[in-house]
Design a protein around this motif. Structure first.
Motif: not given
Lengths: 146, 160
Positions: A12, A15, A39, A43, A136, A139, A143
């Protein structure tokens, strides 16, 4: 720890921003500048949770006290006062004691979170592959939480 | 204040009142440095009677949570209370700049809660307060004055 080669591997934009900030000279400060991106903040919170749980779950909570002292010393911040207690509260709140941190204002909580996440790349830093795994996983959690 | 009927020690009175769930309207805070020291010492004695330096943090946390929840109106910060307990057990923890009112509240309410956990009698509680008072006096007493040695005595012995 150079993160430039890893930027494309974050799924993302958030990220990528986080990894970019972690590659800066002052990672914690750079991470704190992401506060205007919801966002990225989401994260970062998940990254903090994942990193702290992998480090401290199953260990004596007293280890958190020692870690906080070391972290604040490295950042040339006071180690014996309210900042240390707040940092310990924020970390322990992520590993099963949520009540400890409920009095801490959001901004301070975010700042402390940035210090802890930024500390992942304190030399020698965690291996690059491990950092990417953490991002990862964060993320995916961010999500799922949306 | 009547000289015929001196009041009971304030800390002992408060501790017993809180332990009996007969909480005074005003808990108050220690009046001066000496009284503050007595409260702190009594708290340390109580903590070391209940825990050891090796006690799991979860066990300490449970006792702190019990006291904090029971005395919710006092709004004691749980982590500050836990840190003061750990400090009393000899651990190096961040306790600088904890407010005096918070310290006094933790010393009193947590001590009372621990007395309840330990099922201490009034006599045992009084004994602990007396011990704290004696220790406070011993700590605050100035060291005994020592006459400076002139060396004359040794000279006299040598002569004789």
């Amino acid at each position: 720890m150079g993160q430039n080669g890893t930027l494309v591997r974050a799924a993302t934009a958030a990220g990528r921003h986080v990894l970019e900030a972690l590659g800066e000279e002052h990672p914690a400060r750079s991470l704190s500048r992401l506060s205007d991106s919801p966002s990225a903040v989401r994260l970062l919170r998940e990254l903090f949770t994942v990193a702290v749980r992998r480090s401290f779950v199953g260990r004596d909570p007293r280890d958190v006290t020692g870690y906080v002292r070391d972290l604040l010393q490295y950042q040339s911040l006071p180690t014996d006062g309210v900042l240390a207690r707040e940092a310990e509260a924020v970390i322990r709140s992520a590993v099963g004691e949520p009540d400890l941190a409920y009095r801490i204002p959001d901004l301070r909580r975010f700042e402390l979170l940035c210090y802890v996440v930024g500390d992942l790349v304190r030399p020698p830093g965690i291996p690059e592959a491990q950092l990417l795994d953490l991002v990862d996983q964060a993320e995916r959690r961010a999500e799922r939480a949306r | 204040m009547s000289a015929l009927f001196p009041p009971p020690p304030r800390l002992g009175h408060l501790l017993r009142a809180v332990a009996r769930h007969d909480v005074p309207v005003r808990l108050g805070v220690p009046a001066g440095d000496t009284e503050r020291r007595v409260w702190e010492i009594a708290f340390g004695l109580m903590v070391r009677r209940r825990f050891t330096p090796e006690s799991p943090l979860a066990e300490i946390g449970r006792s702190v949570a019990t006291a904090v929840n029971y005395h919710a109106a006092a709004a004691l910060p749980a982590l500050d209370a836990e840190m003061l307990v750990r400090e009393a057990l000899g651990e190096k923890v961040p306790v600088d700049d904890i407010d005096e009112t918070v310290r006094a509240g933790v010393h009193l309410l947590l001590s009372a809660s621990l007395a309840d956990e330990l099922a201490m009698t009034d006599g045992e509680l009084d004994g602990l307060v007396r011990q704290a008072e004696e220790l406070a006096v011993a700590v605050s007493a100035p060291p005994p004055e020592v006459e400076p040695e002139t060396g004359e005595e040794e000279k006299e012995e040598e002569v004789s």
